[in-house]
Design a protein around this motif. Structure first.
Motif, mmCIF file in Angstrom:
data_model
loop_
_atom_site.group_PDB
_atom_site.id
_atom_site.type_symbol
_atom_site.label_atom_id
_atom_site.label_comp_id
_atom_site.label_asym_id
_atom_site.label_seq_id
_atom_site.Cartn_x
_atom_site.Cartn_y
_atom_site.Cartn_z
ATOM 1 N N LEU A 1 31.387 38.970 30.573
ATOM 2 C CA LEU A 1 32.073 39.636 31.679
ATOM 3 C C LEU A 1 33.294 38.834 32.113
ATOM 4 C CD1 LEU A 1 32.259 41.904 33.743
ATOM 5 C CD2 LEU A 1 30.652 40.629 35.207
ATOM 6 N N LEU A 2 33.160 37.513 32.170
ATOM 7 C CA LEU A 2 34.284 36.660 32.544
ATOM 8 C C LEU A 2 35.429 36.793 31.533
ATOM 9 C CD1 LEU A 2 35.671 34.385 34.126
ATOM 10 C CD2 LEU A 2 34.301 32.743 32.819
ATOM 11 N N VAL A 3 35.103 36.741 30.251
ATOM 12 C CA VAL A 3 36.132 36.869 29.209
ATOM 13 C C VAL A 3 36.768 38.252 29.253
ATOM 14 C CG1 VAL A 3 36.517 36.919 26.714
ATOM 15 C CG2 VAL A 3 35.115 35.114 27.718
ATOM 16 N N ALA A 4 35.951 39.299 29.480
ATOM 17 C CA ALA A 4 36.485 40.666 29.545
ATOM 18 C C ALA A 4 37.443 40.822 30.722
ATOM 19 C CB ALA A 4 35.340 41.668 29.654
ATOM 20 N N MET A 5 37.076 40.292 31.892
ATOM 21 C CA MET A 5 37.958 40.376 33.060
ATOM 22 C C MET A 5 39.262 39.623 32.812
ATOM 23 S SD MET A 5 35.138 39.863 36.128
ATOM 24 C CE MET A 5 36.412 39.678 37.400
ATOM 25 N N ALA A 6 39.153 38.436 32.230
ATOM 26 C CA ALA A 6 40.362 37.656 31.941
ATOM 27 C C ALA A 6 41.229 38.369 30.912
ATOM 28 C CB ALA A 6 39.969 36.265 31.436
ATOM 29 N N LEU A 7 40.601 38.983 29.913
ATOM 30 C CA LEU A 7 41.361 39.681 28.870
ATOM 31 C C LEU A 7 42.118 40.876 29.447
ATOM 32 C CD1 LEU A 7 42.063 39.851 25.877
ATOM 33 C CD2 LEU A 7 39.999 41.225 25.535
ATOM 34 N N VAL A 8 41.483 41.606 30.360
ATOM 35 C CA VAL A 8 42.152 42.736 31.006
ATOM 36 C C VAL A 8 43.369 42.244 31.793
ATOM 37 C CG1 VAL A 8 41.919 44.509 32.786
ATOM 38 C CG2 VAL A 8 40.116 44.207 31.093
ATOM 39 N N LEU A 9 43.201 41.149 32.526
ATOM 40 C CA LEU A 9 44.325 40.581 33.278
ATOM 41 C C LEU A 9 45.457 40.164 32.346
ATOM 42 C CD1 LEU A 9 42.485 38.343 35.921
ATOM 43 C CD2 LEU A 9 43.792 40.427 36.369
ATOM 44 N N VAL A 10 45.104 39.536 31.233
ATOM 45 C CA VAL A 10 46.121 39.079 30.282
ATOM 46 C C VAL A 10 46.903 40.257 29.727
ATOM 47 C CG1 VAL A 10 46.480 37.995 28.041
ATOM 48 C CG2 VAL A 10 44.899 36.965 29.666
ATOM 49 N N LEU A 11 46.195 41.302 29.289
ATOM 50 C CA LEU A 11 46.857 42.446 28.663
ATOM 51 C C LEU A 11 47.706 43.224 29.664
ATOM 52 C CD1 LEU A 11 44.004 43.767 26.338
ATOM 53 C CD2 LEU A 11 45.985 42.380 25.715
ATOM 54 N N VAL A 12 47.142 43.519 30.830
ATOM 55 C CA VAL A 12 47.854 44.338 31.813
ATOM 56 C C VAL A 12 49.064 43.582 32.380
ATOM 57 C CG1 VAL A 12 47.699 45.497 34.036
ATOM 58 C CG2 VAL A 12 45.837 45.716 32.389
ATOM 59 N N VAL A 13 48.814 42.391 32.908
ATOM 60 C CA VAL A 13 49.891 41.645 33.572
ATOM 61 C C VAL A 13 50.879 41.089 32.552
ATOM 62 C CG1 VAL A 13 50.428 39.749 35.145
ATOM 63 C CG2 VAL A 13 48.325 41.081 35.460
ATOM 64 N N GLY A 14 50.381 40.549 31.446
ATOM 65 C CA GLY A 14 51.259 39.966 30.444
ATOM 66 C C GLY A 14 52.203 40.986 29.824
ATOM 67 N N LEU A 15 51.652 42.146 29.406
ATOM 68 C CA LEU A 15 52.493 43.188 28.814
ATOM 69 C C LEU A 15 53.480 43.748 29.841
ATOM 70 C CD1 LEU A 15 49.884 45.137 26.638
ATOM 71 C CD2 LEU A 15 51.668 43.583 25.841
ATOM 72 N N LEU A 16 53.015 43.929 31.079
ATOM 73 C CA LEU A 16 53.885 44.482 32.119
ATOM 74 C C LEU A 16 55.052 43.547 32.427
ATOM 75 C CD1 LEU A 16 54.395 46.744 34.163
ATOM 76 C CD2 LEU A 16 52.930 45.503 35.779
ATOM 77 N N LEU A 17 54.765 42.257 32.601
ATOM 78 C CA LEU A 17 55.836 41.299 32.897
ATOM 79 C C LEU A 17 56.820 41.185 31.741
ATOM 80 C CD1 LEU A 17 53.928 38.384 34.688
ATOM 81 C CD2 LEU A 17 55.408 40.109 35.717
ATOM 82 N N GLY A 18 56.298 41.163 30.526
ATOM 83 C CA GLY A 18 57.179 41.080 29.363
ATOM 84 C C GLY A 18 58.071 42.288 29.231
ATOM 85 N N ARG A 19 57.504 43.451 29.489
ATOM 86 C CA ARG A 19 58.300 44.686 29.405
ATOM 87 C C ARG A 19 59.360 44.736 30.504
ATOM 88 N NH1 ARG A 19 56.170 50.829 28.412
ATOM 89 N NH2 ARG A 19 58.002 51.936 29.187
ATOM 90 N N ILE A 20 58.993 44.402 31.720
ATOM 91 C CA ILE A 20 59.952 44.421 32.830
ATOM 92 C C ILE A 20 61.083 43.434 32.581
ATOM 93 C CG2 ILE A 20 60.262 43.901 35.279
ATOM 94 C CD1 ILE A 20 57.450 44.975 35.753
ATOM 95 N N GLY A 21 60.740 42.223 32.109
ATOM 96 C CA GLY A 21 61.758 41.216 31.868
ATOM 97 C C GLY A 21 62.750 41.638 30.802
ATOM 98 N N ALA A 22 62.251 42.264 29.721
ATOM 99 C CA ALA A 22 63.141 42.689 28.639
ATOM 100 C C ALA A 22 64.032 43.849 29.058
ATOM 101 C CB ALA A 22 62.309 43.075 27.416
ATOM 102 N N VAL A 23 63.492 44.774 29.854
ATOM 103 C CA VAL A 23 64.236 45.987 30.216
ATOM 104 C C VAL A 23 65.197 45.738 31.376
ATOM 105 C CG1 VAL A 23 64.017 48.349 31.075
ATOM 106 C CG2 VAL A 23 62.446 47.506 29.327
ATOM 107 N N ARG A 24 64.732 45.042 32.396
ATOM 108 C CA ARG A 24 65.552 44.887 33.607
ATOM 109 C C ARG A 24 66.635 43.833 33.436
ATOM 110 N NH1 ARG A 24 62.994 46.748 38.263
ATOM 111 N NH2 ARG A 24 64.929 46.134 39.312
#
Length: 319
Positions: A103-126
């Motif tokens: 459960l701990l790894v799953a929660m951390a993985l969700v945070l990594v995918l959601v926040v990491g992809l979102l920040l990377g996309r925003i940084g590249a586009v904006r």
């Protein structure tokens, strides 16, 4: 048929690698100083008869190869042996502690995918100030080890503000999620920064390619250009980091679980290593290697589906 042959070959390679890993894992414990008998005796002197009884019970006097083959045969039947420290079956220990870690790894993985992809996309586009802020933030995240993040988060949000528990796993799914929120953030922080930077770099590279310019010149909506032509193609590069992300999560759980007293297999691995609990350390290490290899296999199988330019067995994009 090509897919099935590739999957069969990768499974065979995975089985061979696991066999080699099992030999190294089993042998590594015997290279470390000390032995299980000294722990069981708790520093007390023992008669030769008592020492012989301990060695006979755990087969410590058998040749190394005999011990390995006996252990391997038991593992293949789902029996990881008996814990020297806890005096119970290792399988039962893992069954009690594995859900918390997963459960701990799953929660951390969700945070990594959601926040990491979102920040990377925003940084590249904006770009501009937004991109610079994200770069500074992700640089800080990448430079913060998990155990340091655990101490900082625990001190601020658990001790000072009292928003989250300082330790334990809780009872019930909702309570477990509440208890594991800070450990998950500490575990995910470094990987969020890494994934955001990888996503940003991949998208910036694709933004400069000819097919993106052609799509824009044809009047395709910018949102569609970013989603279909840029972000989707960048996912192939991002997917290759999947194995690294999972392996880092598994390794860092040992530090984070110890800091928050989560009581998962990470903390169990640390305690078992200290007490020379051979069967428990070997079982957890083999499971972690198996999980890492399974993730790599899934990445190899999914990569051609995400990026059509990649063929089975290769992670390189076509020129």
């Amino acid at each position: 048929m090509n897919f099935l042959r590739f999957a069969a070959r990768r499974l065979a390679e995975m089985a061979a690698t696991l066999l080699g890993a099992s030999f190294l894992i089993f042998g590594a414990m015997y290279l470390a100083p000390g032995n299980p008998a000294s722990f069981l005796l708790s520093g007390r002197s023992a008669s030769p008869e008592a020492l012989r009884a301990i060695n006979d019970q755990y087969h410590l006097d058998d040749p190394f190869v005999v011990q390995y083959l006996r252990w391997l045969g038991q593992v293949l039947h789902g029996d990881f042996g008996r814990s020297i420290t806890y005096r119970t079956d290792v399988s039962r220990l893992l069954a009690d502690r594995l859900p918390s870690t997963l459960l701990l790894v799953a929660m951390a993985l969700v945070l990594v995918l959601v926040v990491g992809l979102l920040l990377g996309r925003i940084g590249a586009v904006r770009g501009g100030a937004v991109d610079s802020t994200i770069l500074v933030t992700t640089t800080f995240a990448v430079g913060t080890p998990s155990f340091v993040a655990a101490v900082l988060l625990q001190g601020l949000f658990a001790v000072k503000l009292g928003w989250f528990p300082t330790s334990g796993t809780g009872d019930g799914l909702g309570d477990m999620i509440w208890h594991l929120t800070l450990p998950a953030v500490a575990l995910a922080l470094y990987l969020i920064g890494m994934l955001a930077r990888v996503t940003r770099a991949a998208m910036l590279e694709i933004l400069g390619q000819e097919h993106v310019t052609v799509a824009r010149s044809r009047g395709v909506a910018e949102r569609r250009v970013i989603s279909r032509h840029v972000f989707r193609n960048a996912l192939g590069t991002v997917l290759t980091t999947g194995g690294l992300i999972v392996s880092t999560l598994l390794i860092c759980t040992v530090l984070v679980e110890s800091a928050f007293s989560v009581g998962g297999i990470g903390q169990l691995l640390e305690l078992s290593t200290t007490t020379k609990d051979f069967p428990t350390v070997q079982a957890i290490s083999l499971i972690m290697v198996g999980l890492f290899m399974t993730v790599n296999l899934v990445v190899d199988l999914l990569h051609p589906l995400v990026d059509p330019r990649v063929t089975l067995g290769s992670r390189r994009s076509a020129a």
